[in-house]
Design a protein around this motif. Structure first.
Motif, PDB file in Angstrom:
ATOM      1  N   SER A 160      73.521  -9.429  10.292  1.00 49.22           N
ATOM      2  CA  SER A 160      73.491  -8.291  10.077  1.00 49.22           C
ATOM      3  C   SER A 160      72.075  -7.494  10.688  1.00 49.22           C
ATOM      4  O   SER A 160      71.705  -7.107  11.080  1.00 49.22           O
ATOM      5  CB  SER A 160      74.589  -7.091   9.376  1.00 49.22           C
ATOM      6  OG  SER A 160      73.572  -5.987   9.515  1.00 49.22           O
ATOM      7  N   HIS A 161      70.922  -7.698   9.264  1.00 51.45           N
ATOM      8  CA  HIS A 161      69.478  -8.346   9.180  1.00 51.45           C
ATOM      9  C   HIS A 161      69.295  -8.428  10.722  1.00 51.45           C
ATOM     10  O   HIS A 161      68.593  -7.932  11.976  1.00 51.45           O
ATOM     11  CB  HIS A 161      69.210  -8.613   8.550  1.00 51.45           C
ATOM     12  CG  HIS A 161      69.000  -7.744   7.187  1.00 51.45           C
ATOM     13  ND1 HIS A 161      68.208  -6.981   6.901  1.00 51.45           N
ATOM     14  CD2 HIS A 161      70.084  -7.851   6.270  1.00 51.45           C
ATOM     15  CE1 HIS A 161      68.265  -6.093   5.625  1.00 51.45           C
ATOM     16  NE2 HIS A 161      69.465  -6.825   5.022  1.00 51.45           N
ATOM     17  N   VAL A 179      67.243  -1.937   5.754  1.00 52.23           N
ATOM     18  CA  VAL A 179      67.683  -2.613   7.353  1.00 52.23           C
ATOM     19  C   VAL A 179      66.858  -1.526   8.406  1.00 52.23           C
ATOM     20  O   VAL A 179      66.635  -0.016   8.001  1.00 52.23           O
ATOM     21  CB  VAL A 179      68.743  -2.363   7.948  1.00 52.23           C
ATOM     22  CG1 VAL A 179      69.343  -2.617   8.870  1.00 52.23           C
ATOM     23  CG2 VAL A 179      69.956  -3.303   6.771  1.00 52.23           C
ATOM     24  N   THR A 234      73.331  -3.373   0.818  1.00 53.43           N
ATOM     25  CA  THR A 234      71.488  -4.208   1.268  1.00 53.43           C
ATOM     26  C   THR A 234      70.649  -4.113   0.585  1.00 53.43           C
ATOM     27  O   THR A 234      70.067  -3.546   0.149  1.00 53.43           O
ATOM     28  CB  THR A 234      71.701  -3.427   2.718  1.00 53.43           C
ATOM     29  OG1 THR A 234      70.839  -2.001   2.424  1.00 53.43           O
ATOM     30  CG2 THR A 234      72.262  -3.032   4.365  1.00 53.43           C
ATOM     31  N   ASN A 242      69.990  -6.875  13.627  1.00 51.62           N
ATOM     32  CA  ASN A 242      69.530  -5.337  13.659  1.00 51.62           C
ATOM     33  C   ASN A 242      67.712  -5.927  14.510  1.00 51.62           C
ATOM     34  O   ASN A 242      67.224  -4.932  14.791  1.00 51.62           O
ATOM     35  CB  ASN A 242      69.214  -4.866  12.494  1.00 51.62           C
ATOM     36  CG  ASN A 242      70.554  -4.019  12.309  1.00 51.62           C
ATOM     37  OD1 ASN A 242      70.822  -2.992  13.096  1.00 51.62           O
ATOM     38  ND2 ASN A 242      71.525  -4.316  12.019  1.00 51.62           N
ATOM     39  N   GLU A 260      68.565  -5.650   0.656  1.00 49.17           N
ATOM     40  CA  GLU A 260      66.935  -5.403   1.561  1.00 49.17           C
ATOM     41  C   GLU A 260      67.360  -4.122   2.539  1.00 49.17           C
ATOM     42  O   GLU A 260      68.067  -4.388   3.360  1.00 49.17           O
ATOM     43  CB  GLU A 260      66.416  -6.501   2.509  1.00 49.17           C
ATOM     44  CG  GLU A 260      65.437  -7.253   1.234  1.00 49.17           C
ATOM     45  CD  GLU A 260      64.438  -7.301   1.452  1.00 49.17           C
ATOM     46  OE1 GLU A 260      63.528  -7.456   2.233  1.00 49.17           O
ATOM     47  OE2 GLU A 260      64.004  -6.449   0.353  1.00 49.17           O
ATOM     48  N   VAL A 278      62.857 -11.958   9.754  1.00 54.26           N
ATOM     49  CA  VAL A 278      62.921 -11.423   9.379  1.00 54.26           C
ATOM     50  C   VAL A 278      63.789 -11.467   7.822  1.00 54.26           C
ATOM     51  O   VAL A 278      64.104 -10.191   7.142  1.00 54.26           O
ATOM     52  CB  VAL A 278      64.915 -11.475  10.100  1.00 54.26           C
ATOM     53  CG1 VAL A 278      65.657 -10.077   9.757  1.00 54.26           C
ATOM     54  CG2 VAL A 278      63.825 -10.365  11.755  1.00 54.26           C
TER      55      VAL A 278
END
Length: 265
Positions: A182-183, A41, A37, A186, A39, A206
């Motif tokens: 995925s970001h 999460v 990732t 979430n 960034e 996001v």
């Protein structure tokens, strides 16, 4: 390099023959890998527990897939950290502790990491950061007819994990898109209780322009997944649609990895 790859594949195939001779219900489930990732999460906290979901893929096609709720542990504690800001403004990164819970939520394609909110006291904007080549090993169970051995774990989390990383690098567009989606997942509540304005601003809030973190092709694929969920519907809510799109991306990436480790590849 080719001789090393042949050695890796040969060892992998030998393990597969042994695994297939044991009933799947008696064998330990497959080792998983996490997508890095770039960034962090963000962790979402409720009822004293903070959680985030991460994109995963299967490292051992010959072993049984995990059922939902299968418990895993991070192989290298330094490969996943909780990052955040202390009350005095310092940025910190803390290796994920053994007390964290890691369970599968959609087979091998996604895991949920949970930590006690009390353990994050004094930390603002807590989030998970996954390093490249992070691997997850299933927690051993008494009675496994074919448990994971230390040599097998070392082989899969070592040479095969490096091979998987090179496969993911060659498919950076799909890899980045999977992490981007995925970001977005979430950032959405389970019941998707968002106003139209909040939904409209989801990408900007996001992902933003995403430059410097993900490839242009990955950003384009990620945006396309969100647009499909916005325009086509057919799911209970956006979160359900986006998890489906993420899983499809992960399945394609996993197929590329499985093809790379087949004898003769």
């Amino acid at each position: 390099m080719r001789s090393l790859l042949r050695l890796v594949v040969s060892s992998f195939a030998s393990t597969a023959i042994v695994a297939l001779s044991v009933a799947p219900s008696l064998a330990a489930p497959q080792i998983l890998a996490l997508l890095a990732t770039p960034e962090p999460v963000p962790l979402s906290c409720e009822a004293g527990v903070c959680r985030a979901e991460l994109a995963a893929f299967c490292m051992q096609q010959q072993r049984p897939g995990p059922t939902n709720g299968t418990r895993y542990r991070i192989h290298d504690a330094a490969a996943m950290s909780i990052v955040g800001q202390t009350t005095d403004g310092r940025q910190v990164a803390i290796p994920l502790g053994a007390e964290a819970e890691i369970i599968t939520v959609r087979g091998y394609k996604s895991v949920r990491v949970s930590v006690a909110e009390a353990s994050l006291a004094g930390l603002r904007d807590a989030a998970l950061l996954v390093s490249p080549r992070a691997s997850l090993v299933p927690e051993p169970k008494a009675g496994d007819g074919f448990p994971l051995t230390e040599d097998e774990i070392a082989h899969v989390t070592g040479p095969l994990r490096y091979l998987a990383a090179s496969v993911m690098e060659r498919r950076a567009d799909r890899r980045d898109a999977a992490v981007i989606v995925s970001h977005l997942v979430n950032a959405l509540p389970v019941l998707d209780r968002l106003s139209p304005a909040e939904k409209e601003g989801l990408w900007d809030r996001v992902i933003g322009d995403g430059r410097g973190h993900w490839s242009p092709a990955g950003l384009s694929r990620g945006r396309q997944a969100l647009d499909i969920c916005r325009e086509r519907g057919g799911f209970v809510n956006w979160r359900a649609c986006l998890t489906f799109r993420q899983d499809m991306l992960m399945q394609d990436l996993n197929m590329d990895y499985w093809n790379a480790v087949k004898p003769g590849s």
